[in-house]
Design a protein around this motif. Structure first.
Motif, PDB file in Angstrom:
ATOM      1  N   SER A 191       0.831  -1.206   0.000  1.00 21.63           N
ATOM      2  CA  SER A 191       0.000   0.000   0.000  1.00 21.63           C
ATOM      3  C   SER A 191       0.864   1.253   0.000  1.00 21.63           C
ATOM      4  CB  SER A 191      -0.929  -0.003   1.219  1.00 21.63           C
ATOM      5  OG  SER A 191      -0.185   0.047   2.429  1.00 21.63           O
ATOM      6  N   VAL A 192       2.040   1.177   0.615  1.00 18.70           N
ATOM      7  CA  VAL A 192       2.964   2.314   0.604  1.00 18.70           C
ATOM      8  C   VAL A 192       3.584   2.476  -0.787  1.00 18.70           C
ATOM      9  CG1 VAL A 192       5.105   3.257   1.563  1.00 18.70           C
ATOM     10  CG2 VAL A 192       3.486   2.064   3.053  1.00 18.70           C
ATOM     11  N   ALA A 193       3.899   1.349  -1.420  1.00 19.91           N
ATOM     12  CA  ALA A 193       4.572   1.384  -2.724  1.00 19.91           C
ATOM     13  C   ALA A 193       3.728   2.060  -3.795  1.00 19.91           C
ATOM     14  CB  ALA A 193       4.927  -0.036  -3.163  1.00 19.91           C
ATOM     15  N   VAL A 194       2.403   2.048  -3.640  1.00 22.22           N
ATOM     16  CA  VAL A 194       1.532   2.654  -4.648  1.00 22.22           C
ATOM     17  C   VAL A 194       0.786   3.868  -4.095  1.00 22.22           C
ATOM     18  CG1 VAL A 194       1.243   0.492  -5.901  1.00 22.22           C
ATOM     19  CG2 VAL A 194      -0.356   1.062  -4.068  1.00 22.22           C
ATOM     20  N   ASP A 195       1.304   4.413  -3.023  1.00 24.29           N
ATOM     21  CA  ASP A 195       0.667   5.557  -2.375  1.00 24.29           C
ATOM     22  C   ASP A 195       1.337   6.852  -2.821  1.00 24.29           C
ATOM     23  OD1 ASP A 195      -0.610   7.361  -0.771  1.00 24.29           O
ATOM     24  OD2 ASP A 195       0.100   6.540   1.139  1.00 24.29           O
ATOM     25  N   GLN A 196       0.566   7.739  -3.444  1.00 24.70           N
ATOM     26  CA  GLN A 196       1.130   8.998  -3.923  1.00 24.70           C
ATOM     27  C   GLN A 196       1.553   9.907  -2.781  1.00 24.70           C
ATOM     28  OE1 GLN A 196      -1.127  11.110  -6.824  1.00 24.70           O
ATOM     29  NE2 GLN A 196      -1.591   9.298  -8.058  1.00 24.70           N
ATOM     30  N   ALA A 197       1.014   9.677  -1.585  1.00 26.02           N
ATOM     31  CA  ALA A 197       1.379  10.517  -0.454  1.00 26.02           C
ATOM     32  C   ALA A 197       2.793  10.215   0.034  1.00 26.02           C
ATOM     33  CB  ALA A 197       0.389  10.331   0.695  1.00 26.02           C
ATOM     34  N   ALA A 198       3.316   9.030  -0.315  1.00 28.26           N
ATOM     35  CA  ALA A 198       4.673   8.663   0.091  1.00 28.26           C
ATOM     36  C   ALA A 198       5.681   9.268  -0.879  1.00 28.26           C
ATOM     37  CB  ALA A 198       4.815   7.147   0.115  1.00 28.26           C
ATOM     38  N   THR A 199       6.896   9.454  -0.421  1.00 25.83           N
ATOM     39  CA  THR A 199       7.941   9.997  -1.275  1.00 25.83           C
ATOM     40  C   THR A 199       8.414   8.918  -2.251  1.00 25.83           C
ATOM     41  OG1 THR A 199       9.742   9.330   0.203  1.00 25.83           O
ATOM     42  CG2 THR A 199       8.684  11.474   0.625  1.00 25.83           C
ATOM     43  N   PRO A 200       9.043   9.310  -3.354  1.00 26.09           N
ATOM     44  CA  PRO A 200       9.556   8.319  -4.306  1.00 26.09           C
ATOM     45  C   PRO A 200      10.496   7.306  -3.657  1.00 26.09           C
ATOM     46  CG  PRO A 200       9.557  10.477  -5.315  1.00 26.09           C
ATOM     47  CD  PRO A 200       9.189  10.685  -3.870  1.00 26.09           C
ATOM     48  N   LEU A 228       3.208  -4.605 -11.410  1.00 26.34           N
ATOM     49  CA  LEU A 228       3.473  -3.897 -10.151  1.00 26.34           C
ATOM     50  C   LEU A 228       4.525  -2.814 -10.344  1.00 26.34           C
ATOM     51  CD1 LEU A 228       3.138  -3.470  -7.144  1.00 26.34           C
ATOM     52  CD2 LEU A 228       4.733  -5.368  -6.739  1.00 26.34           C
ATOM     53  N   GLU A 229       5.608  -3.153 -11.039  1.00 24.72           N
ATOM     54  CA  GLU A 229       6.672  -2.171 -11.255  1.00 24.72           C
ATOM     55  C   GLU A 229       6.158  -0.976 -12.060  1.00 24.72           C
ATOM     56  OE1 GLU A 229       9.858  -4.306 -13.071  1.00 24.72           O
ATOM     57  OE2 GLU A 229      10.674  -5.002 -11.147  1.00 24.72           O
ATOM     58  N   THR A 230       5.318  -1.247 -13.037  1.00 25.44           N
ATOM     59  CA  THR A 230       4.743  -0.157 -13.829  1.00 25.44           C
ATOM     60  C   THR A 230       3.868   0.731 -12.948  1.00 25.44           C
ATOM     61  OG1 THR A 230       4.755  -1.504 -15.839  1.00 25.44           O
ATOM     62  CG2 THR A 230       3.275   0.404 -15.798  1.00 25.44           C
ATOM     63  N   LYS A 231       3.084   0.111 -12.095  1.00 25.28           N
ATOM     64  CA  LYS A 231       2.199   0.874 -11.219  1.00 25.28           C
ATOM     65  C   LYS A 231       3.001   1.729 -10.242  1.00 25.28           C
ATOM     66  CE  LYS A 231      -2.023   0.356  -8.512  1.00 25.28           C
ATOM     67  NZ  LYS A 231      -3.018  -0.599  -7.962  1.00 25.28           N
ATOM     68  N   VAL A 232       4.043   1.141  -9.664  1.00 26.66           N
ATOM     69  CA  VAL A 232       4.896   1.892  -8.731  1.00 26.66           C
ATOM     70  C   VAL A 232       5.571   3.041  -9.466  1.00 26.66           C
ATOM     71  CG1 VAL A 232       6.954   1.793  -7.268  1.00 26.66           C
ATOM     72  CG2 VAL A 232       5.281  -0.060  -7.186  1.00 26.66           C
ATOM     73  N   SER A 233       6.047   2.783 -10.682  1.00 25.16           N
ATOM     74  CA  SER A 233       6.716   3.813 -11.467  1.00 25.16           C
ATOM     75  C   SER A 233       5.757   4.943 -11.805  1.00 25.16           C
ATOM     76  CB  SER A 233       7.274   3.201 -12.753  1.00 25.16           C
ATOM     77  OG  SER A 233       7.872   4.194 -13.564  1.00 25.16           O
ATOM     78  N   LEU A 234       4.524   4.607 -12.165  1.00 30.37           N
ATOM     79  CA  LEU A 234       3.543   5.636 -12.475  1.00 30.37           C
ATOM     80  C   LEU A 234       3.212   6.471 -11.257  1.00 30.37           C
ATOM     81  CD1 LEU A 234       1.077   3.661 -14.776  1.00 30.37           C
ATOM     82  CD2 LEU A 234       2.630   5.494 -15.447  1.00 30.37           C
ATOM     83  N   GLU A 235       3.111   5.824 -10.113  1.00 29.64           N
ATOM     84  CA  GLU A 235       2.820   6.556  -8.888  1.00 29.64           C
ATOM     85  C   GLU A 235       3.954   7.529  -8.565  1.00 29.64           C
ATOM     86  OE1 GLU A 235       0.109   6.606  -7.361  1.00 29.64           O
ATOM     87  OE2 GLU A 235      -0.911   4.906  -8.260  1.00 29.64           O
ATOM     88  N   ILE A 236       5.188   7.077  -8.789  1.00 27.49           N
ATOM     89  CA  ILE A 236       6.332   7.939  -8.504  1.00 27.49           C
ATOM     90  C   ILE A 236       6.335   9.131  -9.456  1.00 27.49           C
ATOM     91  CG2 ILE A 236       8.850   8.070  -8.626  1.00 27.49           C
ATOM     92  CD1 ILE A 236       8.957   5.239  -7.539  1.00 27.49           C
ATOM     93  N   THR A 237       6.058   8.849 -10.755  1.00 28.96           N
ATOM     94  CA  THR A 237       6.057   9.915 -11.757  1.00 28.96           C
ATOM     95  C   THR A 237       4.956  10.933 -11.481  1.00 28.96           C
ATOM     96  OG1 THR A 237       6.924   8.395 -13.413  1.00 28.96           O
ATOM     97  CG2 THR A 237       5.888  10.415 -14.215  1.00 28.96           C
ATOM     98  N   SER A 238       3.747  10.399 -11.184  1.00 27.63           N
ATOM     99  CA  SER A 238       2.611  11.311 -10.947  1.00 27.63           C
ATOM    100  C   SER A 238       2.747  12.052  -9.637  1.00 27.63           C
ATOM    101  CB  SER A 238       1.309  10.525 -10.953  1.00 27.63           C
ATOM    102  OG  SER A 238       1.308   9.548  -9.929  1.00 27.63           O
ATOM    103  N   GLY A 239       3.532  11.439  -8.703  1.00 26.86           N
ATOM    104  CA  GLY A 239       3.640  12.085  -7.400  1.00 26.86           C
ATOM    105  C   GLY A 239       4.821  13.024  -7.285  1.00 26.86           C
ATOM    106  N   THR A 240       5.636  13.088  -8.361  1.00 29.75           N
ATOM    107  CA  THR A 240       6.813  13.954  -8.329  1.00 29.75           C
ATOM    108  C   THR A 240       6.442  15.356  -8.776  1.00 29.75           C
ATOM    109  OG1 THR A 240       8.217  12.072  -8.869  1.00 29.75           O
ATOM    110  CG2 THR A 240       9.151  14.266  -9.241  1.00 29.75           C
ATOM    111  N   PRO A 241       6.710  16.367  -7.961  1.00 34.72           N
ATOM    112  CA  PRO A 241       6.358  17.731  -8.345  1.00 34.72           C
ATOM    113  C   PRO A 241       7.170  18.184  -9.543  1.00 34.72           C
ATOM    114  CG  PRO A 241       7.747  17.736  -6.372  1.00 34.72           C
ATOM    115  CD  PRO A 241       7.380  16.302  -6.627  1.00 34.72           C
ATOM    116  N   GLU A 242       6.533  18.992 -10.400  1.00 35.01           N
ATOM    117  CA  GLU A 242       7.237  19.498 -11.584  1.00 35.01           C
ATOM    118  C   GLU A 242       8.154  20.661 -11.224  1.00 35.01           C
ATOM    119  OE1 GLU A 242       4.254  20.502 -14.401  1.00 35.01           O
ATOM    120  OE2 GLU A 242       3.565  18.453 -14.703  1.00 35.01           O
TER     121      GLU A 242
END
Length: 242
Positions: A191-200, A228-242
């Motif tokens: 749940s942490v790995a796919v949580d946008q509230a968590a840091t990359p 899973l890796e794709t989902k984690v990667s997408l979460e990291i990308t979407s959660g990273t501020p521009e």
């Protein structure tokens, strides 16, 4: 050094049981690798068949492997096969929902364990239905072939329902207390790995810990890992501020 050689000389007989232990571990690893490879082929084939069916429904021709059958006359009722294809694909999709979803595999590990009798029966029924499936709804097959395929699809659906019901009843009961704690930890980390509230970095570390906790408990297919890796990667990308 002399004492070491003396010890080895006195206990030379230990070499035989130790060789058996290491040999057994190697065989177990090979068997697990074969099971993972077989599941990967099953998933690839199932996904390919689903894509072919979806494309056919949209009216686009798709090259598929033909199944040898005795050509007699046009199918009595193409709609019969279309309905059977839809049911067949629906059960296959339900199976893939488990095989490609790590969270579901952790919650219901029996669905990926071919050693469980009902799961093994379901996989056999799936193989039989896949084998008897005609090439298309317009394939020239006899009524007997349609009836045989219908029976196989029905058995496929029933076998899946039984396996799913048993897996949901069992959950993690076949694991030891220590193993159940590892599964619970893996579920929390997931749940942490796919949580946008968590840091990359937190998500990456959680993903790595999930893999470690599941090692030796649940054999994830390569496709499930990719998803899973794709989902984690997408979460990291979407959660990273521009």
């Amino acid at each position: 050094m002399d004492e070491l050689f003396g010890f080895l000389g006195s206990y030379w007989w230990l070499a035989f049981p130790l060789a058996g232990v290491f040999g057994g571990a190697g065989q177990a690893w090979q068997r697990a690798s074969k099971r993972r490879h077989k599941r990967r082929l099953e998933i690839i084939r199932a996904k390919s068949e689903l894509k072919a069916a979806q494309a056919a429904a949209r009216g686009r021709p798709v090259a598929t492997a033909s199944i040898p059958t005795a050509i007699t006359r046009p199918s009595p009722q193409p709609s019969q096969l279309e309905q059977l294809f839809a049911l067949h694909d629906g059960v296959t999709q339900r199976w893939l929902d488990y095989e490609l979803d790590v969270a579901k595999l952790i919650a219901f590990p029996a669905m990926s364990d071919g050693r469980q009798p009902l799961t093994a029966a379901f996989l056999r029924a799936k193989k039989n239905a896949d084998h008897l499936r005609p090439e298309s709804a317009n394939a020239k097959v006899s009524q007997e072939q349609v009836d045989e395929y219908r029976k196989a699809v029905t058995e496929f659906e029933v076998a899946f329902d039984l396996a799913e019901r048993e897996a949901r009843r069992m959950r993690d009961s076949s694991f030891s207390e220590v193993e159940r704690k590892r599964l619970a930890t893996a579920q929390q980390l997931l749940s942490v790995a796919v949580d946008q509230a968590a840091t990359p970095s937190e998500r990456q570390l959680a993903y790595k810990r999930v893999r470690e906790e599941l090692n030796g408990l649940i054999a994830l297919s390569d496709e499930a890992i990719d998803v899973l890796e794709t989902k984690v990667s997408l979460e990291i990308t979407s959660g990273t501020p521009e």
